[in-house]
Scaffold this motif. Structure first.
Motif, mmCIF file in Angstrom:
data_model
loop_
_atom_site.group_PDB
_atom_site.id
_atom_site.type_symbol
_atom_site.label_atom_id
_atom_site.label_comp_id
_atom_site.label_asym_id
_atom_site.label_seq_id
_atom_site.Cartn_x
_atom_site.Cartn_y
_atom_site.Cartn_z
ATOM 1 N N SER A 46 0.815 -1.209 0.000
ATOM 2 C CA SER A 46 0.000 0.000 0.000
ATOM 3 C C SER A 46 0.849 1.259 0.000
ATOM 4 O O SER A 46 0.333 2.360 0.032
ATOM 5 C CB SER A 46 -0.942 0.016 1.201
ATOM 6 N N GLY A 47 2.153 1.113 -0.097
ATOM 7 C CA GLY A 47 3.046 2.259 -0.180
ATOM 8 C C GLY A 47 2.855 3.047 -1.455
ATOM 9 O O GLY A 47 3.444 4.100 -1.630
ATOM 10 N N ASP A 48 1.991 2.561 -2.375
ATOM 11 C CA ASP A 48 1.735 3.252 -3.625
ATOM 12 C C ASP A 48 0.853 4.480 -3.438
ATOM 13 O O ASP A 48 0.513 5.157 -4.385
ATOM 14 C CB ASP A 48 1.085 2.297 -4.639
ATOM 15 N N ASP A 49 0.455 4.778 -2.194
ATOM 16 C CA ASP A 49 -0.326 5.975 -1.933
ATOM 17 C C ASP A 49 0.454 7.220 -2.307
ATOM 18 O O ASP A 49 -0.109 8.287 -2.465
ATOM 19 C CB ASP A 49 -0.728 6.048 -0.456
ATOM 20 N N ASP A 50 1.765 7.113 -2.455
ATOM 21 C CA ASP A 50 2.609 8.240 -2.828
ATOM 22 C C ASP A 50 2.386 8.663 -4.277
ATOM 23 O O ASP A 50 2.898 9.684 -4.694
ATOM 24 C CB ASP A 50 4.086 7.887 -2.640
ATOM 25 N N ASP A 51 1.625 7.901 -5.051
ATOM 26 C CA ASP A 51 1.410 8.225 -6.460
ATOM 27 C C ASP A 51 0.780 9.599 -6.656
ATOM 28 O O ASP A 51 0.885 10.176 -7.724
ATOM 29 C CB ASP A 51 0.527 7.175 -7.127
ATOM 30 N N TYR A 52 0.111 10.112 -5.647
ATOM 31 C CA TYR A 52 -0.555 11.404 -5.778
ATOM 32 C C TYR A 52 -0.058 12.401 -4.732
ATOM 33 O O TYR A 52 -0.746 13.351 -4.404
ATOM 34 C CB TYR A 52 -2.076 11.219 -5.682
ATOM 35 N N ASP A 53 1.150 12.172 -4.219
ATOM 36 C CA ASP A 53 1.747 13.075 -3.238
ATOM 37 C C ASP A 53 2.309 14.282 -3.979
ATOM 38 O O ASP A 53 3.285 14.177 -4.714
ATOM 39 C CB ASP A 53 2.844 12.346 -2.466
#
Length: 131
Positions: A46-53
């Motif tokens: 779930s570390g892919d939440d950074d895609d919209y940081d």
């Protein structure tokens, strides 16, 4: 063996009296370890939440490089050197070394504008130059 005890004793070794763990305890411990591994795996994935940081320059760089790769004849041969400035709206520029149709490695320069919208979870990339 001592008579009537049903247990073998070796001379000079004393029994500690400790009981062996029940087989169900092994099952419970195994299930707990598997669940722990699953939770760790999910948290890593779930570390892919950074895609919209909007403050993450590496996200902007990755999206720009992906857009440039789409224009290359041999994208698998691409070697990028990139830098980004901004926040939310990024300017990404750099060079890429990649093979052309004849297999010769050529260097190109590029610049992209990358807009990251964390609320809408969108990323817009515009290639400003690619030479």
């Amino acid at each position: 063996m001592l008579a009537g005890m049903g247990t073998e004793y070796l001379p000079g070794i004393q029994s500690s009296g400790a009981k062996k763990p029940h087989p169900i305890a092994w099952v419970v411990m195994s299930v707990c370890l598997v669940l722990l591994a699953v939770v760790i795996g999910i948290s890593i994935a779930s570390g892919d939440d950074d895609d919209y940081d909007v403050n993450n320059s590496s996200v902007a760089i990755r999206h720009c490089e992906d857009a440039i790769k789409e224009r290359l004849k041999a994208p698998a041969t691409a070697e990028f050197v990139s830098a980004a400035t901004g926040s939310g709206t990024w300017t990404v520029s750099g060079t890429v070394d990649a093979e052309n149709s004849f297999g010769a490695k050529l260097r190109s320069t590029y610049q992209c504008s990358v807009v990251i919208d964390s609320e809408k979870e969108t990323v817009k990339v515009r290639i400003d130059s690619f030479e």
